[in-house]
Scaffold this motif. Structure first.
Motif, PDB file in Angstrom:
ATOM      1  N   ASN A  49       0.842  -1.195   0.000  1.00  0.00           N
ATOM      2  CA  ASN A  49       0.000   0.000   0.000  1.00  0.00           C
ATOM      3  C   ASN A  49       0.876   1.242   0.000  1.00  0.00           C
ATOM      4  N   GLY A  50       0.599   2.142  -0.940  1.00  0.00           N
ATOM      5  CA  GLY A  50       1.381   3.367  -1.035  1.00  0.00           C
ATOM      6  C   GLY A  50       2.503   3.317  -2.046  1.00  0.00           C
ATOM      7  N   ASP A  51       2.832   2.137  -2.581  1.00  0.00           N
ATOM      8  CA  ASP A  51       3.856   2.063  -3.622  1.00  0.00           C
ATOM      9  C   ASP A  51       3.381   2.760  -4.885  1.00  0.00           C
ATOM     10  N   GLU A  52       4.334   3.241  -5.661  1.00  0.00           N
ATOM     11  CA  GLU A  52       4.032   3.767  -6.995  1.00  0.00           C
ATOM     12  C   GLU A  52       4.735   2.872  -8.005  1.00  0.00           C
TER      13      GLU A  52
ATOM     14  N   THR B 182      -0.529   4.470  -8.464  1.00  0.00           N
ATOM     15  CA  THR B 182      -0.217   4.678  -7.050  1.00  0.00           C
ATOM     16  C   THR B 182      -1.141   3.772  -6.258  1.00  0.00           C
TER      17      THR B 182
ATOM     18  N   SER C 205      -4.044   3.187  -0.307  1.00  0.00           N
ATOM     19  CA  SER C 205      -3.510   3.026   1.047  1.00  0.00           C
ATOM     20  C   SER C 205      -4.182   1.895   1.801  1.00  0.00           C
TER      21      SER C 205
ATOM     22  N   ALA D 163       1.243  -1.052   4.158  1.00  0.00           N
ATOM     23  CA  ALA D 163       2.365  -0.105   4.038  1.00  0.00           C
ATOM     24  C   ALA D 163       3.292  -0.199   5.233  1.00  0.00           C
TER      25      ALA D 163
END
Length: 780
Positions: free
Chosen positions: A111-114, A168, A171, A200
């Motif tokens: 979660n939160g990775d691009e 993206t 979250s 995350a």
């Protein structure tokens, strides 16, 4: 009979591939851009029909439709007749379309990775086409489209182009769907993947361990600063000497075959039985543990205890069988109360020794080779000699004494022959073995060898290693050269290190052939000091250090373990007592605890917002404990944290064009990187597991498990989807560099998790590296 397959090495066309074969994956959605469906990313099997029937001519015609997948299928058919004559046919079948898409998503995301996901679009036709490529991210739970990317591109015949879309990661959520489709005038192709999502924040286990000297009655420490969802657990042992006693091998299992094994069985059985008899409190403790086995974990392997404090489940490690064996050994200590069983085990070992004794006095190694073995004879004499030296030899057993003295006579005969060939011959092995048997009278030549050997030791002891100096001192003490022996042990003293909390030890000593390692060296030093004087100030500090080593080490079942335990008890009866009273407070508020009556072991949950832990105790014994913190945090915010005796550092290196490795702060898609883990152990640690949480953009270069070598030690490494695990049976004190390689698979920005090293035997020995954020540039 004969079998013939109709399948040929061929290329299947669009029409020959099932449009809706194979089970669709969860969350599969129809597209508005084309009239087909998305095929799943993985199909394990196209067809399996074990029973087929041929016609009257023995021919078999087989027709089947392959699932909707662009891949190569291997067709394998085996035919046989009633006479079991057989043949096997193997053909490769390639299934493809005029237009094909092959996405390259990561195995997982956080979660939160691009993330950049590349899709290769292939034009398998003989003319150029214009393709409309649609990439979509969606929620598999409800089909809601989160992101969409569309482009139109021209593709030359038999070539491919790349289509890249960036997402993206939300979250929240546990899964993310990705689907891609290419549409041309000649047809279309689509595929979808479900990518697991990790939180995350990653779980963190860290430990603040501590050791108390015997005269420490009050201990205070600051608790870790409270983090989100932190759980604090105190583990404490007030008198760990009892854990050393549970390390006794006890009665050896049946099935002895060799003379050294039989001697070891005698040693272990006699020592365990005599300890029970000489120390009534030990017998009471073992009886208590055995009767309370269902509610008391003292006789349970450390590998099986406290699973919630460990980074891995026991069944996920290679040590499940060792845990079961260790628990079984400990539970068998209760058999020492059964005199019939101990006598039977003892007599079986004596009978085997008598059977292996040869007419020349030597011992055969086993019954299959009835010939005296010098090595086996020396091993038997050494084991029985140490039994005599520590005062546990059964004085009334004439059978064992006959075997022992017969072995000494055989060794003496060999030494006498060597003396004939070399008048200056010395033999420290023979002298040492003879010194442990005061009832053995050497021959004239044997005494001459002993005298010359003692003189040689006196002249050259200063050039010996620490271990050899200790053995030299024991030898001289046995022959009443106490003044020189005392001088030698003063020299040994100079190589030692002392610490009020950890005791006294010799860091320069190497490992021995026994699993107990240099703990045996310390036990031998303990024996030498106690033989020189029961009041030697070194005795208690050495005992303290030996006890602490048992915290993270499984000593195994060698006679050395019985020797260590017997030496601890014989050198001093101190600490063979029940644990004292213990009061635990956090910020002056009492924490309710119920310690085990002998070891004083306890576990307690501590308030996460506490600031100061205080332990007040009445027992004057060594003790150890730890405050283990468990919480979750964003990897980039986690700093490296070592513990007493263990640390781990993690670095990434990139392969340069010239093949060298360089440390960089930013990577490129397609790079080959090397993960470098630096592990520093300040003590010997058993059953160490390392878990390295990788960034989602990295793909293992070697998929299969394999060993890693560092400093002459072998480590077992396996790659999982989200992390790499390394298992180490025994980590000797030292620094080790462990490396393995990865490919950078996707551009973007990714959280890289921490590497954690933890003893699965003693989870209080836990250390972790820092986390980081990896930025990967898109390849040109």
């Amino acid at each position: 009979a004969k079998a013939e397959a109709v399948a040929e090495d061929c290329m299947l066309s669009d029409e020959e591939i099932a449009p809706d074969s194979g089970a669709p994956e969860s969350g599969e959605q129809k597209t508005n851009d084309a009239d087909g469906q998305y095929r799943p990313s993985e199909i394990a099997l196209a067809m399996f029909r074990p029973m087929l029937t041929t016609d009257e001519n023995g021919l078999l015609a087989l027709t089947f439709t392959v699932p909707d997948a662009n891949t190569t299928w291997r067709f394998i058919a085996t035919g046989f007749d009633t006479s079991l004559r057989h043949t096997t046919e193997i053909r490769d079948i390639t299934a493809s379309k005029r237009i094909m898409v092959t996405p390259n998503p990561p195995r997982f995301l956080r979660n939160g990775d691009e993330a950049d996901i590349e899709v290769a679009v292939f034009n398998n036709s003989d003319h150029a086409v214009t393709a409309r490529v649609i990439n979509e991210w969606f929620d598999p739970a409800n089909g809601h489209v989160i992101g969409r990317h569309e482009q139109t591109t021209e593709i030359q015949p038999m070539l491919s182009v790349k289509s890249t879309s960036t997402i993206t990661v939300p979250s929240e959520g546990q899964m993310l769907g990705f689907r891609t489709r290419a549409v041309t005038s000649d047809g279309s192709d689509g595929q979808q993947n479900i990518v697991p999502l990790l939180p995350a924040e990653t779980p963190v286990v860290q430990s603040d361990n501590f050791y108390l000297a015997p005269d420490d009655s009050v201990y205070s420490m600051s608790l870790p600063k409270a983090a989100k969802d932190m759980k604090l657990t105190l583990t404490y042992c007030d008198n760990p000497l009892w854990f050393v006693i549970t390390a006794l091998p006890g009665i050896q299992t049946p099935g002895l075959r060799t003379a050294p094994d039989a001697a070891a069985a005698v040693f272990s059985t006699v020592v365990a039985r005599e300890i029970m008899a000489r120390y009534p409190e030990v017998a009471k403790a073992v009886r208590h543990w055995s009767e309370s086995a269902d509610s008391d974990s003292t006789l349970t392997s450390m590998l099986e205890r406290n699973p919630d404090l460990k980074t891995l489940l026991l069944k996920s490690t290679p040590w499940q069988q060792e845990a079961m064996s260790d628990t079984e050994r400990m539970r068998r200590l209760s058999m020492l109360f059964d005199r019939a069983q101990t006598d039977q085990a003892y007599n079986d070992a004596i009978e085997l020794l008598e059977k292996l004794r040869q007419t020349d006095g030597g011992m055969a190694w086993n019954t299959f080779y009835p010939r005296s073995s010098e090595w086996a004879t020396e091993a038997v004499a050494a084991i029985l000699g140490e039994l005599n030296r520590i005062g546990y030899f059964p004085a009334g057993d004439s059978r064992l004494r006959a075997v022992y003295y017969s072995a000494l006579g055989y060794i003496q005969s060999g030494a006498e022959k060597a003396l004939t060939a070399d008048p200056k011959y010395t033999d420290i092995t023979f002298a040492m073995l003879a010194s442990a048997a005061p009832g053995f009278t050497p021959s004239a030549d044997g005494q001459r060898i002993i005298d010359r050997t003692l003189q040689s030791v006196i002249e050259r002891w200063k050039s010996l290693t620490v271990q050899d100096k200790i053995e030299a001192a024991l030898l001289l003490i046995s022959y009443n050269r106490r003044a020189v022996a005392s001088e030698i042990m003063k020299s040994v003293d100079e190589y030692s290190v002392s610490n009020p909390q950890l005791g006294m030890w010799w860091p320069s000593t190497g490992s021995s052939v026994y699993r107990s390692g240099n703990v045996l060296t310390a036990a031998r030093a303990l024996l030498a000091y106690s033989m020189l004087s029961p009041e030697s100030p070194q005795i208690d500090p050495i005992r303290q250090w030996i006890i602490i080593q048992n915290q993270a080490m499984n000593w195994g079942t060698a006679p050395a373990v019985s020797h260590i335990v017997a030496s601890l008890l014989a050198s001093s009866p101190a600490w063979v007592e029940k644990a004292g009273s213990v009061t635990i407070t956090v910020d002056r508020k009492d924490i309710a605890v119920t310690p085990e009556p002998y070891t004083g072991s306890l576990r307690a949950s501590l308030p996460a917002k506490g600031t100061t832990l205080t332990i007040a105790r009445s027992n004057g014994t060594p003790a150890w404990g730890a405050v283990i913190s468990r919480y979750t945090a964003v990897p980039a915010d986690i700093e490296a944290l070592p513990c007493e005796g263990l640390s781990i550092e993690k670095r990434l290196l990139r392969m340069a064009p010239d093949g060298s490795w360089k440390e960089v702060t930013e990577l490129n898609n397609g790079d080959r990187v090397k993960v470098v883990l630096t592990v520093k152990a300040g003590r010997d640690i058993d059953y160490l597991a390392i878990t390295d949480q990788r960034a989602a953009c990295l793909e293992p270069a070697d998929q299969l498990p394999e060993p890693i070598w560092s400093e002459g030690v072998c480590f077992y490494r396996e790659n999982l989807d989200t992390e790499t695990r390394i298992f180490i049976d025994r980590l000797r004190k030292g620094t080790y560099i462990l490396t393995y390689e990865m490919w950078v698979n996707n551009a973007g920005s990714y959280a890289s998790g921490i590497a954690t090293a933890q003893s699965q035997y003693a989870p209080e020995l836990t250390a972790h590296s820092s986390g980081s954020q990896l930025n990967v540039k898109r390849s040109d």
